[in-house]
Design a protein around this motif. Structure first.
Motif, PDB file in Angstrom:
ATOM      1  N   SER A 188     -48.401 -70.771  16.711  1.00 48.43           N
ATOM      2  CA  SER A 188     -48.619 -69.331  16.829  1.00 48.43           C
ATOM      3  C   SER A 188     -48.292 -68.861  18.252  1.00 48.43           C
ATOM      4  N   CYS A 206     -44.853 -71.677  13.633  1.00 48.24           N
ATOM      5  CA  CYS A 206     -45.203 -70.282  13.305  1.00 48.24           C
ATOM      6  C   CYS A 206     -45.216 -69.365  14.521  1.00 48.24           C
ATOM      7  N   HIS A 263     -42.759 -73.119   9.620  1.00 53.36           N
ATOM      8  CA  HIS A 263     -43.316 -71.787   9.376  1.00 53.36           C
ATOM      9  C   HIS A 263     -43.648 -71.660   7.894  1.00 53.36           C
ATOM     10  N   ASP A 308     -43.792 -69.188   4.580  1.00 51.33           N
ATOM     11  CA  ASP A 308     -43.061 -67.969   4.200  1.00 51.33           C
ATOM     12  C   ASP A 308     -43.976 -66.804   3.840  1.00 51.33           C
ATOM     13  N   ASP A 343     -46.570 -65.923   5.850  1.00 49.38           N
ATOM     14  CA  ASP A 343     -47.281 -65.674   7.102  1.00 49.38           C
ATOM     15  C   ASP A 343     -47.365 -64.169   7.365  1.00 49.38           C
ATOM     16  N   VAL A 400     -42.167 -64.787   9.099  1.00 47.51           N
ATOM     17  CA  VAL A 400     -41.337 -65.978   9.037  1.00 47.51           C
ATOM     18  C   VAL A 400     -39.937 -65.725   9.591  1.00 47.51           C
ATOM     19  N   SER A 432     -38.992 -67.248  13.058  1.00 48.81           N
ATOM     20  CA  SER A 432     -38.451 -68.613  13.105  1.00 48.81           C
ATOM     21  C   SER A 432     -37.062 -68.681  12.499  1.00 48.81           C
ATOM     22  N   GLU A 448     -39.764 -74.721   6.003  1.00 52.21           N
ATOM     23  CA  GLU A 448     -40.433 -73.474   5.622  1.00 52.21           C
ATOM     24  C   GLU A 448     -41.293 -73.752   4.399  1.00 52.21           C
ATOM     25  N   HIS A 471     -50.375 -68.053   7.604  1.00 50.72           N
ATOM     26  CA  HIS A 471     -50.203 -68.311   9.032  1.00 50.72           C
ATOM     27  C   HIS A 471     -50.474 -69.776   9.407  1.00 50.72           C
ATOM     28  N   ASN A 472     -51.449 -70.377   8.754  1.00 51.53           N
ATOM     29  CA  ASN A 472     -51.758 -71.771   9.087  1.00 51.53           C
ATOM     30  C   ASN A 472     -50.768 -72.720   8.427  1.00 51.53           C
ATOM     31  N   SER A 473     -49.635 -72.864   9.091  1.00 52.82           N
ATOM     32  CA  SER A 473     -48.668 -73.893   8.690  1.00 52.82           C
ATOM     33  C   SER A 473     -48.809 -75.119   9.580  1.00 52.82           C
ATOM     34  N   TRP A 474     -49.676 -75.028  10.589  1.00 51.71           N
ATOM     35  CA  TRP A 474     -49.793 -76.124  11.566  1.00 51.71           C
ATOM     36  C   TRP A 474     -50.497 -77.357  11.005  1.00 51.71           C
TER      37      TRP A 474
END
Length: 247
Positions: free
Chosen positions: A145, A169, A189, A191, A193, A198, A201, A219, A225-228
């Motif tokens: 982020s 992200c 990221h 999609d 978010d 997205v 990125s 992707e 948002h939490n793709s981490w």
């Protein structure tokens, strides 16, 4: 009255101090997460965390990661930087995680290269490299982020430093693509978010490819948002990072 010779007194002092030196050395290389403080130019201190791998004993050089957290972990937030992102991923594989990891904390809600926080992050990384046995050809930069934005920004400011970057992200300036096209990059990221579109990125990846770069891009469908958690939880990420060194 008996007196000690100069040699005898010296030997006694060495014997007495030896356990202290050993204890300090053992503490320095103790594996796990360590809370540290960085002294700024104005005398104020800033907290940060360093993770030391379980295989570290001070004799072999280790790769090092600089991790930049998101806005929610900025000083005064509800969570500490080590609690979100790569810190959580390390805890799930702590005994085998092969990197030294440096986790600074933003104080002004930014990681841009020109900011005080961005400059401090690099200074803390430099301090850690001096304190531990590090392979300087294996310095990696990643963030989520706000830290993803910082990753793009700092990479563009010092493109020759990083063996690989992993922005998650976030977003950068597509005009910087020419500067960073040769840095191995794996971007993530979701999609769906709603916090950072997205497209931020997607635009960076497209710009890198147009400049001649060969970035990896993942992707996640229907992920917000939490793709981490998925990104840092991917066991393929860390071997990929280790494949890359600077010249």
């Amino acid at each position: 009255m008996h007196t000690l010779s100069r040699f005898g007194l010296t030997a006694l002092l060495v014997f007495a101090l030896a356990p202290v030196a050993t204890a300090l050395e053992e503490d320095t290389v103790k594996p796990g997460f360590h809370k540290k403080t960085f002294k700024n130019a104005d005398g104020a201190t800033s907290p940060y965390v360093v993770f030391i791998p379980h295989g570290y004993d001070g004799t072999k050089e280790f790769p090092i990661i600089l991790f930049l957290h998101g806005a929610g972990e900025t000083k005064g937030g509800t969570k500490e930087p080590v609690e979100v992102g790569i810190g959580s991923a390390i805890k799930k594989r702590e005994k085998t995680f092969p990197f030294i990891v440096v986790i600074p904390q933003s104080e002004k809600r930014t990681w841009q290269a020109s900011s005080d926080d961005g400059k401090r992050a690099i200074a803390i990384l430099d301090e850690s490299i001096k304190a531990y046995k590090v392979d300087t050809k294996q310095q990696y930069l990643t963030g989520l982020s706000m830290g993803g934005f910082g990753t793009w920004s700092i990479a563009a400011a010092m493109p020759d430093r990083w063996a690989a970057i992993v922005p998650i992200c976030g977003g950068g300036n597509p005009k910087d693509a020419e500067k960073i096209k040769d840095i191995p990059c794996w971007c993530f990221h979701g999609d769906a978010d709603n916090a950072v579109p997205v497209k931020r990125s997607q635009d960076m990846i497209a710009a890198l490819k147009e400049a001649g770069g060969k970035p990896k891009y993942t992707e996640y469908p229907k992920v917000g948002h939490n793709s981490w958690d998925m990104a840092y939880g991917d066991d393929k990420l860390y071997p990929w990072m280790l494949e890359h060194k600077t010249k």
